[in-house]
Design an enzyme around this catalytic site. Sequence first.
Site, PDB file in Angstrom:
ATOM      1  N   CYS A  43      30.440 -60.469   6.857  1.00 26.54           N
ATOM      2  CA  CYS A  43      29.506 -59.425   6.432  1.00 26.54           C
ATOM      3  C   CYS A  43      28.113 -59.642   7.014  1.00 26.54           C
ATOM      4  CB  CYS A  43      29.435 -59.371   4.904  1.00 26.54           C
ATOM      5  SG  CYS A  43      28.295 -58.103   4.299  1.00 26.54           S
ATOM      6  N   CYS A  48      29.058 -56.050   7.985  1.00 26.71           N
ATOM      7  CA  CYS A  48      28.293 -55.033   7.265  1.00 26.71           C
ATOM      8  C   CYS A  48      26.822 -54.967   7.651  1.00 26.71           C
ATOM      9  CB  CYS A  48      28.367 -55.274   5.760  1.00 26.71           C
ATOM     10  SG  CYS A  48      29.876 -55.999   5.151  1.00 26.71           S
ATOM     11  N   LYS A  51      26.077 -54.163  11.464  1.00 30.03           N
ATOM     12  CA  LYS A  51      26.589 -52.801  11.671  1.00 30.03           C
ATOM     13  C   LYS A  51      25.631 -51.771  11.085  1.00 30.03           C
ATOM     14  CE  LYS A  51      28.984 -51.060   8.623  1.00 30.03           C
ATOM     15  NZ  LYS A  51      30.004 -50.965   7.562  1.00 30.03           N
ATOM     16  N   TYR A 180      37.664 -47.363   8.672  1.00 30.31           N
ATOM     17  CA  TYR A 180      36.221 -47.582   8.508  1.00 30.31           C
ATOM     18  C   TYR A 180      35.534 -47.918   9.829  1.00 30.31           C
ATOM     19  CZ  TYR A 180      36.530 -48.496   3.365  1.00 30.31           C
ATOM     20  OH  TYR A 180      36.704 -48.429   2.012  1.00 30.31           O
ATOM     21  N   GLU A 184      32.955 -45.606  12.053  1.00 29.97           N
ATOM     22  CA  GLU A 184      31.537 -45.992  12.059  1.00 29.97           C
ATOM     23  C   GLU A 184      31.038 -46.253  13.470  1.00 29.97           C
ATOM     24  OE1 GLU A 184      31.296 -47.945   7.577  1.00 29.97           O
ATOM     25  OE2 GLU A 184      31.771 -49.230   9.296  1.00 29.97           O
ATOM     26  N   HIS A 439      16.470 -30.363  -8.846  1.00 34.89           N
ATOM     27  CA  HIS A 439      16.405 -29.375  -7.766  1.00 34.89           C
ATOM     28  C   HIS A 439      15.115 -29.515  -6.978  1.00 34.89           C
ATOM     29  CE1 HIS A 439      17.277 -25.545  -5.817  1.00 34.89           C
ATOM     30  NE2 HIS A 439      16.009 -25.206  -6.040  1.00 34.89           N
ATOM     31  N   GLU A 444      22.395 -32.489  -6.876  1.00 39.26           N
ATOM     32  CA  GLU A 444      22.474 -31.583  -8.028  1.00 39.26           C
ATOM     33  C   GLU A 444      23.821 -30.866  -8.098  1.00 39.26           C
ATOM     34  OE1 GLU A 444      20.051 -27.931  -7.999  1.00 39.26           O
ATOM     35  OE2 GLU A 444      19.554 -28.423  -5.915  1.00 39.26           O
TER      36      GLU A 444
END
Length: 457
Positions: A43, A48, A51, A180, A184, A439, A444
């Site tokens: 990672c 992770c 990346k 994944y 990516e 909003h 929302e």
Amino acid sequence: MTKYDYDLFTIGAGSGGVRASRLASTYGAKVGIAEEFRVGGTCVIRGCVPKKYLVYASEYGHSFEHAKGYGWSADNVSFDWSTLIANKDNEIDRLNGIYIRNLKNAGTEIFQSRATIKDAHTVHLEAEGRDVTAERILIATGGTPWIDESVPGHELGVTSNEVFHLENLPKHVVVAGGGYIAIEFACIFKGLGCDVCLVYRGEDVLRYFDADISVQVHNELQRQGIRVITQSVFEKIEKRDGEEKRVYLDNGTHIDTDLVFWAIGRKPATNGMGLENAGVELAKNGSIKVDDQSRSSVDSIFAVGDVTDRVNLTPVAIREGAAFAETFYNENPTETDYRFIPKAVFSQPPVGSVGYAEHEARKEFKNVDIYKTNFRSMKHILTGSEERVLMKLVVDGDTDRVLGCHIVGDEAAEMIQCVAIAVKAGLKKKDFDDTVALHPTIAEELVTMKEKFVPDV
């Protein structure tokens, strides 16, 4: 009583191994840890974290173009790959130092060495040329990229291990895979200005996600100009002039490119570890079989993280490592809860998902209600981009409990972390409906989807 060199010896200093070792040390155990590459694991060092920095960099490629719709001049923009890689490397070095410091501060002894198993209580440190013994051994070696070695010329491609250290940014990239990592990096390279072709054996990318997510991401890849070839695999790869390679596909076509990127999956890193010396039982894919306490078939040997192939995510490895330390070194029996773990794919736009996909829910629950919306966000009205947002709620029709939430769109990963709290807590669709909308935001829509989705017959 037999005395061991260590109460705990951990093999692999990634997220899971480091967390388990640090905690065990703070609880009073004598702990050693061996890492053959760099402390921090996949990672931090080659996954992770680096990346995500490449993702950030590639997003600017779109943002400069989008800025024109808001009156900004974004002409004469340039990108320097070497600057990005150097800055990324500096940050990885910093994090590596932090991990080392934290382990030492906790009292854990670090060995920069490949380690293998000699028996149920003995670890061989290759760089040191000696053995150490431990009451318990924890294996946290993670996973490694898988390459289809049956493809002639497979060695001409790179994996996620090498891609962070390319000397130059390629002009054209062919990515093998549809999960994944493939998605990516296809988006990363496209955002940085490369021509990209993605080749995937399945019908739709991200096949383990909700089907609506798969279709939406597939469409967004094509909208960006990424060429997507499905139901096809590499047949062979040939080297041509200079850096150019030719990739032959089993559909009879070929693609010329200067970078071939393998992203067809990962496998548990257990090969050559000597696990057979202790009688540790492995699954067919090489993962270590463990029980709810992360104990292998050998009472003194445990495993956490991707090497067990349970849920292959960094935060899960950390939870497993912490649960192991709590259980065996803090008299606090703890098991990892694998329910409703949020997931993200840092594609462009990104994906956020938690809980049941629609097809999973329909297998387990008698009545399932679906709420979903697909729209162009307010941001892109002025940019002219046709990028769309998908939001979907999967609800138990009998109890009104929200079983799953799936988002494709800007900040989807940030949103899903918050929504995951509500889904894991068992909140009902009415609780979403009763929450006042904020909003104007994309989020929302999560509390304004009132009408059940009825598919066309």
